[in-house]
Design a protein around this motif. Sequence first.
Motif, mmCIF file in Angstrom:
data_model
loop_
_atom_site.group_PDB
_atom_site.id
_atom_site.type_symbol
_atom_site.label_atom_id
_atom_site.label_comp_id
_atom_site.label_asym_id
_atom_site.label_seq_id
_atom_site.Cartn_x
_atom_site.Cartn_y
_atom_site.Cartn_z
ATOM 1 N N UNK A 371 0.832 -1.204 0.000
ATOM 2 C CA UNK A 371 0.000 0.000 0.000
ATOM 3 C C UNK A 371 0.862 1.247 0.000
ATOM 4 N N UNK A 372 0.202 2.384 -0.008
ATOM 5 C CA UNK A 372 0.907 3.661 0.051
ATOM 6 C C UNK A 372 0.165 4.608 0.995
ATOM 7 N N UNK A 373 0.857 5.054 2.025
ATOM 8 C CA UNK A 373 0.388 6.152 2.871
ATOM 9 C C UNK A 373 1.278 7.346 2.542
ATOM 10 N N UNK A 374 0.687 8.499 2.298
ATOM 11 C CA UNK A 374 1.494 9.691 2.074
ATOM 12 C C UNK A 374 0.930 10.837 2.905
ATOM 13 N N UNK A 375 1.463 10.962 4.124
ATOM 14 C CA UNK A 375 1.058 12.048 5.025
ATOM 15 C C UNK A 375 1.832 13.336 4.762
ATOM 16 N N UNK A 376 2.780 13.301 3.829
ATOM 17 C CA UNK A 376 3.708 14.427 3.682
ATOM 18 C C UNK A 376 3.012 15.710 3.248
ATOM 19 N N UNK A 377 2.003 15.598 2.379
ATOM 20 C CA UNK A 377 1.315 16.803 1.927
ATOM 21 C C UNK A 377 0.631 17.517 3.088
ATOM 22 N N UNK A 378 -0.157 16.769 3.851
ATOM 23 C CA UNK A 378 -0.832 17.384 4.992
ATOM 24 C C UNK A 378 0.174 17.836 6.041
ATOM 25 N N UNK A 379 1.215 17.033 6.270
ATOM 26 C CA UNK A 379 2.231 17.431 7.237
ATOM 27 C C UNK A 379 2.850 18.765 6.875
ATOM 28 N N UNK A 380 3.133 18.948 5.586
ATOM 29 C CA UNK A 380 3.738 20.201 5.125
ATOM 30 C C UNK A 380 2.757 21.369 5.255
ATOM 31 N N UNK A 381 1.503 21.158 4.872
ATOM 32 C CA UNK A 381 0.544 22.270 4.872
ATOM 33 C C UNK A 381 0.105 22.649 6.285
ATOM 34 N N UNK A 382 0.002 21.669 7.176
ATOM 35 C CA UNK A 382 -0.305 22.028 8.560
ATOM 36 C C UNK A 382 0.898 22.689 9.223
ATOM 37 N N UNK A 383 2.107 22.251 8.871
ATOM 38 C CA UNK A 383 3.298 22.947 9.348
ATOM 39 C C UNK A 383 3.298 24.385 8.856
ATOM 40 N N UNK A 384 2.952 24.590 7.582
ATOM 41 C CA UNK A 384 2.908 25.944 7.020
ATOM 42 C C UNK A 384 1.856 26.789 7.723
ATOM 43 N N UNK A 385 0.740 26.179 8.111
ATOM 44 C CA UNK A 385 -0.299 26.916 8.838
ATOM 45 C C UNK A 385 0.264 27.490 10.135
ATOM 46 N N UNK A 386 1.018 26.665 10.872
ATOM 47 C CA UNK A 386 1.593 27.124 12.130
ATOM 48 C C UNK A 386 2.688 28.159 11.892
ATOM 49 N N UNK A 387 3.487 27.991 10.831
ATOM 50 C CA UNK A 387 4.493 28.998 10.480
ATOM 51 C C UNK A 387 3.811 30.329 10.166
#
Length: 443
Positions: A371-387
């Motif tokens: 399978x494939x899990x890719x949390x990186x997109x959300x991880x990056x965008x939620x990180x950007x939200x906090x930045x």
Amino acid sequence: MKHKNQSKAKSRREFIKNTSMASGAIILPSLGTNAMMNVFNEKKLKIALVGCGGRGTGAANQALQADDHVELVAMADLFEDQLNSSYGNLYEKYKDTGKINVKDKHKFVGFDGFKKAIDLADVVILTTPPGFRPYHFAYAIENDKHVFMEKPVATDAPGIRKVLEVAKLAEQKKLNVVVGLQRHYQENYIKTNSLIKNGNLGKIVSGQVYWNSEGVWVRPRKPGQSELEYQMRNWYYFNWICGDHILEQHIHNIDVANWFIGEYPSSAQGMGGRMVRKGPDHGEIFDHHFVEFTYPSGAVIASQCRHQPGTMYKVGEAFQLTNGTVVTTDAGVAKVYDLSGQEIESISNPMGHNPYQEEHYKLFASIRDKGVINDAYNGAKSTMSAIMGRMATYSGKVIEWDEALASNLQLMPEELNWDSPTPTKPDSEGNYPIPIPGKTNVL
């Protein structure tokens, strides 16, 4: 006849696979790739730990529990004492299992050690301070490794753009990436999100998210330390490597708002400062932030985070919808209320459920099942939200998403060695420059 452990591993993988959608992990069927060859079934997966602090040691422990056929083969850290402490703790727990196979020559100390450790592994755990994350993540994906990486995934916009770029490469290579925003793997949050998404409670119009606590550790300067070593040891208090506590901790609650609303904020404005943590050992970060995030849908979220001893402790979220209210906490219980304030539902975690462990169960099950899990997109965008929230409190201005993401203000150098100057420098009295709203450049 199958070995007992093989049957156990298979049944656990089947259970996780069958419940993956209900628990919120995104697992898609693989189309096949060279990067994924020979890592399925009962092959022993090799793990490398990059960043051997407390969180790294904990994540390695969870990875070793997540699958019967794994072994830790390499470790990397800037500091030998930290690496040795982590190794000792893990070895003591797993010495009779055959899961610890880290030779002395595969214990790497220094800024370039991460590459050597990653080269030896199938699965990489990235748990250094967050400033390093974009560059370690890029090296791992470029070299066809599956990744567990802790949040946040960067400290500046250039780092976020790099993570988003590498996320696409991970997607193309069918590599699994799990990010340590563990509420996505926590049952009371997963079920609450599903309840919101079914529409019966209506639309989220406002909310409040909190991480108010006494704060975290301080590591005072020791005689003989260089400025770089001191800042690396006391990393939480320097933005280039930590990003401030609105990013390092409060990202969890901001991420929940993004997840439940189904959007990322379009703008932020707020205020913050230092009232309690004022000394040189507290570096340059604030001890309180208040941010108002506005979303494309019109929802407005009030965000609070505070590190001040003797004040109210509160970690959780509340959301007002057109037909009711939802309150969530990391303690394992969510409450749903109607418009009159009457409780209509209580959602609890199952007994023994551990979202930190669940992240690794899902990761290794996905690897085994192609399978494939890719949390990186959300991880990056939620990180950007906090930045973006940090940009708002440091500047005192309204910060728009597009301008924040496009910022070329790079806090974290792409390369460092022990002779490198620190991005943040103390004055003659040992104090560090503190952001001043109305004057500090954040873009």
